[in-house]
Design an enzyme around this catalytic site. Structure first.
Site, mmCIF file in Angstrom:
data_model
loop_
_atom_site.group_PDB
_atom_site.id
_atom_site.type_symbol
_atom_site.label_atom_id
_atom_site.label_comp_id
_atom_site.label_asym_id
_atom_site.label_seq_id
_atom_site.Cartn_x
_atom_site.Cartn_y
_atom_site.Cartn_z
ATOM 1 N N SER A 155 0.640 -1.091 0.050
ATOM 2 C CA SER A 155 0.016 0.033 0.079
ATOM 3 C C SER A 155 0.864 1.259 0.147
ATOM 4 O O SER A 155 1.082 1.775 1.069
ATOM 5 C CB SER A 155 -0.836 -0.019 1.012
ATOM 6 O OG SER A 155 -0.206 0.384 2.383
ATOM 7 N N HIS A 175 -3.373 -5.866 2.865
ATOM 8 C CA HIS A 175 -2.312 -6.792 3.364
ATOM 9 C C HIS A 175 -3.332 -8.158 3.903
ATOM 10 O O HIS A 175 -2.611 -9.047 4.781
ATOM 11 C CB HIS A 175 -1.978 -6.277 4.780
ATOM 12 C CG HIS A 175 -0.891 -5.351 4.458
ATOM 13 N ND1 HIS A 175 -0.076 -4.434 5.521
ATOM 14 C CD2 HIS A 175 -0.484 -4.569 3.326
ATOM 15 C CE1 HIS A 175 0.639 -3.727 4.881
ATOM 16 N NE2 HIS A 175 0.517 -3.702 3.630
ATOM 17 N N GLU A 204 -4.273 -2.076 9.426
ATOM 18 C CA GLU A 204 -3.437 -2.796 10.504
ATOM 19 C C GLU A 204 -4.265 -2.435 11.920
ATOM 20 O O GLU A 204 -4.616 -1.313 12.015
ATOM 21 C CB GLU A 204 -2.188 -2.343 10.799
ATOM 22 C CG GLU A 204 -1.304 -2.593 9.377
ATOM 23 C CD GLU A 204 0.375 -2.004 9.815
ATOM 24 O OE1 GLU A 204 0.599 -1.784 10.939
ATOM 25 O OE2 GLU A 204 0.696 -1.556 8.669
ATOM 26 N N GLU A 224 1.868 -9.123 7.411
ATOM 27 C CA GLU A 224 2.624 -8.896 8.372
ATOM 28 C C GLU A 224 2.474 -9.721 9.753
ATOM 29 O O GLU A 224 3.184 -9.643 10.412
ATOM 30 C CB GLU A 224 2.472 -7.331 8.730
ATOM 31 C CG GLU A 224 2.796 -6.371 7.508
ATOM 32 C CD GLU A 224 2.577 -5.064 8.011
ATOM 33 O OE1 GLU A 224 2.006 -4.844 8.898
ATOM 34 O OE2 GLU A 224 2.802 -4.202 7.106
ATOM 35 N N ASP A 236 -3.201 1.648 11.547
ATOM 36 C CA ASP A 236 -2.947 2.148 9.965
ATOM 37 C C ASP A 236 -4.056 1.611 9.316
ATOM 38 O O ASP A 236 -4.492 0.645 8.825
ATOM 39 C CB ASP A 236 -1.782 1.560 9.715
ATOM 40 C CG ASP A 236 -1.317 2.004 8.398
ATOM 41 O OD1 ASP A 236 -2.150 3.029 7.878
ATOM 42 O OD2 ASP A 236 -0.349 1.600 7.413
ATOM 43 N N GLU A 276 -3.081 6.019 11.898
ATOM 44 C CA GLU A 276 -2.193 6.398 10.682
ATOM 45 C C GLU A 276 -2.907 6.370 9.500
ATOM 46 O O GLU A 276 -3.773 5.460 9.468
ATOM 47 C CB GLU A 276 -1.032 5.098 10.753
ATOM 48 C CG GLU A 276 -0.137 5.235 9.739
ATOM 49 C CD GLU A 276 0.909 4.115 9.714
ATOM 50 O OE1 GLU A 276 1.027 3.275 10.567
ATOM 51 O OE2 GLU A 276 1.326 3.759 8.479
ATOM 52 N N ASP A 336 1.821 8.691 6.902
ATOM 53 C CA ASP A 336 2.493 7.671 6.113
ATOM 54 C C ASP A 336 2.562 7.864 4.798
ATOM 55 O O ASP A 336 3.577 8.446 3.894
ATOM 56 C CB ASP A 336 2.104 6.254 6.593
ATOM 57 C CG ASP A 336 3.006 5.066 5.816
ATOM 58 O OD1 ASP A 336 4.078 5.495 5.245
ATOM 59 O OD2 ASP A 336 2.425 3.989 5.535
ATOM 60 N N LYS A 390 10.221 5.342 6.743
ATOM 61 C CA LYS A 390 10.644 4.235 6.016
ATOM 62 C C LYS A 390 11.518 4.820 4.994
ATOM 63 O O LYS A 390 11.518 5.429 4.086
ATOM 64 C CB LYS A 390 9.315 3.875 5.154
ATOM 65 C CG LYS A 390 8.178 3.169 6.142
ATOM 66 C CD LYS A 390 6.977 3.071 5.139
ATOM 67 C CE LYS A 390 5.854 2.285 5.757
ATOM 68 N NZ LYS A 390 4.640 2.332 5.161
ATOM 69 N N HIS A 439 8.859 -1.068 9.443
ATOM 70 C CA HIS A 439 9.068 -2.142 8.036
ATOM 71 C C HIS A 439 7.901 -2.051 7.011
ATOM 72 O O HIS A 439 7.613 -0.857 7.014
ATOM 73 C CB HIS A 439 8.811 -3.512 8.858
ATOM 74 C CG HIS A 439 7.595 -3.783 9.245
ATOM 75 N ND1 HIS A 439 7.014 -5.054 9.140
ATOM 76 C CD2 HIS A 439 6.398 -2.979 9.322
ATOM 77 C CE1 HIS A 439 5.607 -4.930 9.693
ATOM 78 N NE2 HIS A 439 5.183 -3.797 9.622
ATOM 79 N N LYS A 450 7.702 0.001 14.323
ATOM 80 C CA LYS A 450 6.524 -0.570 13.765
ATOM 81 C C LYS A 450 7.072 -1.843 13.135
ATOM 82 O O LYS A 450 7.555 -1.554 11.892
ATOM 83 C CB LYS A 450 5.627 0.262 13.100
ATOM 84 C CG LYS A 450 4.350 -0.325 12.636
ATOM 85 C CD LYS A 450 3.544 0.714 11.813
ATOM 86 C CE LYS A 450 3.446 0.345 10.470
ATOM 87 N NZ LYS A 450 2.252 0.992 9.631
HETATM 88 P P1 PGA Z 1 3.171 -1.118 3.070
HETATM 89 O O1 PGA Z 1 2.385 -1.374 4.474
HETATM 90 O O2 PGA Z 1 4.663 -1.676 3.519
HETATM 91 O O3 PGA Z 1 2.608 -2.388 2.247
HETATM 92 O O4 PGA Z 1 3.183 0.194 2.419
HETATM 93 C C1 PGA Z 1 2.841 -0.652 5.663
HETATM 94 C C2 PGA Z 1 2.125 0.735 5.901
HETATM 95 O O5 PGA Z 1 1.214 1.173 5.258
HETATM 96 O O6 PGA Z 1 2.602 1.079 6.855
HETATM 97 ZN ZN ZN Z 2 1.046 2.905 6.693
#
Ligand code: PGA
Ligand code: ZN
Length: 398
Positions: free
Chosen positions: A41, A147, A156, A198, A233, A275, A301, A326, A354, A377
């Site tokens: 995502s 996910h 999440e 995850e 999230d 998030e 994010d 990230k 991650h 996270k």
């Molecule tokens: P992604 O998801 O690694 O698939 O982008 C993690 C997140 O959105 O925080």
């Molecule tokens: Zn996110």
């Protein structure tokens, strides 16, 4: 100082079984490797990864432009990567995976060269540090959205044990996870409970509330030593289109979605971290959400993609008070450190994260600990490629 002698790269598998690249930077006496994760995502303004075969070729082609540089000159190396990319906005020419692979492997080699742990190398780089002794664990227990193959559109459902004692936090997370599994098995057909990207549970319910309520009940029946906060999230870009937010059979506008979150937080008072509660283009949604006082942390994010310019805009608009970090959203270690530095200097909390397609690499743990970021996270506590991150934190923080 020690020069880079050689770059090498190879293809490895990530947690989804997809190909990704691992890069190794070699000096006369040391080496460092990094394997690049990938998201499902993703924010539209993230750097662009190139197909692995193209990425390997690019690394071969530019090797002579990196060889000879001092391995500890992180800013120069990262600047060179931008030059080799022709300064595109998103590393679309060189490849985001090529840039981060080299940049991060160089950091690992530089720490080895200086005979210091990687977290200390990051701390010595000079970015402003946060104000926590160790990051809080942001542990994902139920997967949905992109996910998971089934379940809620929300991506999440997390718990955050309220302690900076990492071993204690991990212990608490595992206890809640065990209770949650028991409750889920009572509530649903065991065969219909899956495991998401995850490592969290995939539940056979499209209800928005139910996963949070189950987690709240799991916390209540677990014998844990400290309070626990819940987080989510939402990854709202993943169910947003021009018509609005497509949530469980209805299309909602921004205001109605704020209402959904308000109801949710009344049902689940422990739920305090949100998030990406709105799509990355819906800046007003973030601002309205903050004004509604629903959450302790409004976290960007996809909205901010570890980009200092987007963070600056988010601060000006008061859209967030925390952001996800990230490295593979932005492409180099220096750019990542720059964003963390800016966030910390503006009292914005950083949660290092991650990706859903992870590798065994634990660099993000050293980054979170080294810069004293507010959170780490890294998915479910016992899932492959996730557990390594938490175990590394226990190792360095104790
Ligand atoms: P992604 O998801 O690694 O698939 O982008 C993690 C997140 O959105 O925080
Ligand atoms: Zn996110």
């Amino acid at each position: 100082m020690s020069e880079i002698k050689n770059l090498s790269s190879r293809i490895v598998k990530n947690s989804r079984g997809d190909d990704t690249i691992e890069v190794t930077v070699l000096t006369t006496s040391h080496s460092g490797s990094f394997s690049v994760p990938s998201g499902a995502s993703t924010g539209s303004k993230e750097v662009i990864d190139l197909p692995v075969e193209v990425a390997l070729k690019h690394i071969e082609d530019i090797e002579d432009k990196i060889v000879g540089m001092s391995v500890t000159a992180q800013t120069d190396i990262d600047q060179r990567l931008h030059e080799l990319d022709g300064h595109t906005d998103n590393f679309s020419s060189l490849g985001g995976n090529v840039a981060l692979g080299i940049s991060a492997a160089a950091a690992v080699a530089a720490a080895a060269e200086q005979e210091i742990p990687l977290w200390q190398y990051f701390r010595k780089a000079g970015a402003a540090i946060g104000n926590t002794s160790a990051p809080r664990l942001v542990v994902n227990l139920v997967n949905g959205g992109k996910h998971a193959k089934r379940g809620s559109p929300i991506q999440e459902h997390q718990i955050i044990p309220d302690t900076t004692n990492v071993a204690e936090a991990l212990e608490m997370a595992i206890k809640v996870q065990t209770s949650l599994r028991q409750l889920a098995e009572k509530r649903f057909d065991i065969e219909e409970i899956g495991i998401g990207d995850e490592g969290g549970l995939e539940l056979p319910t499209t209800s928005i509330q139910e996963p949070f309520q189950l987690i709240q009940s799991a916390i209540a029946i677990s014998d844990v030593s400290k309070p626990i906060t819940m987080g989510t999230d939402v990854a709202a870009s993943s169910f947003y289109s021009e018509e609005g937010y497509c949530l469980s059979d209805s299309i909602l506008d921004t205001e109605s979605l704020v209402g959904v979150y308000k109801d949710l937080s009344e049902i689940c008072p422990l739920l305090r971290w949100f998030e990406d509660p709105f799509a990355e283009s819906d800046w007003e949604g973030f601002v309205d959400f903050g004004n509604a006082n629903i959450a302790d942390l409004t976290i960007g994010d996809d909205l901010t993609v570890t980009d200092v310019a987007l963070l600056e805009k988010a601060i000006q608009q008061q859209a967030v008070n925390a952001l996800i970090i990230k490295p593979n959203q932005i492409g180099t270690i220096s750019d990542t450190l720059n964003t963390i530095d800016y966030a910390h200097r503006h009292n914005i909390r950083c949660i290092v994260s991650h990706r859903s397609g992870e590798t065994e690499d634990t660099l993000i743990t050293d980054l979170a600990y080294g810069l004293q970021c507010y959170g780490l996270k890294a998915g479910a506590p016992n899932a492959p490629f996730r557990q390594e991150k938490y175990n590394r934190l226990v190792q360095i923080a104790s």
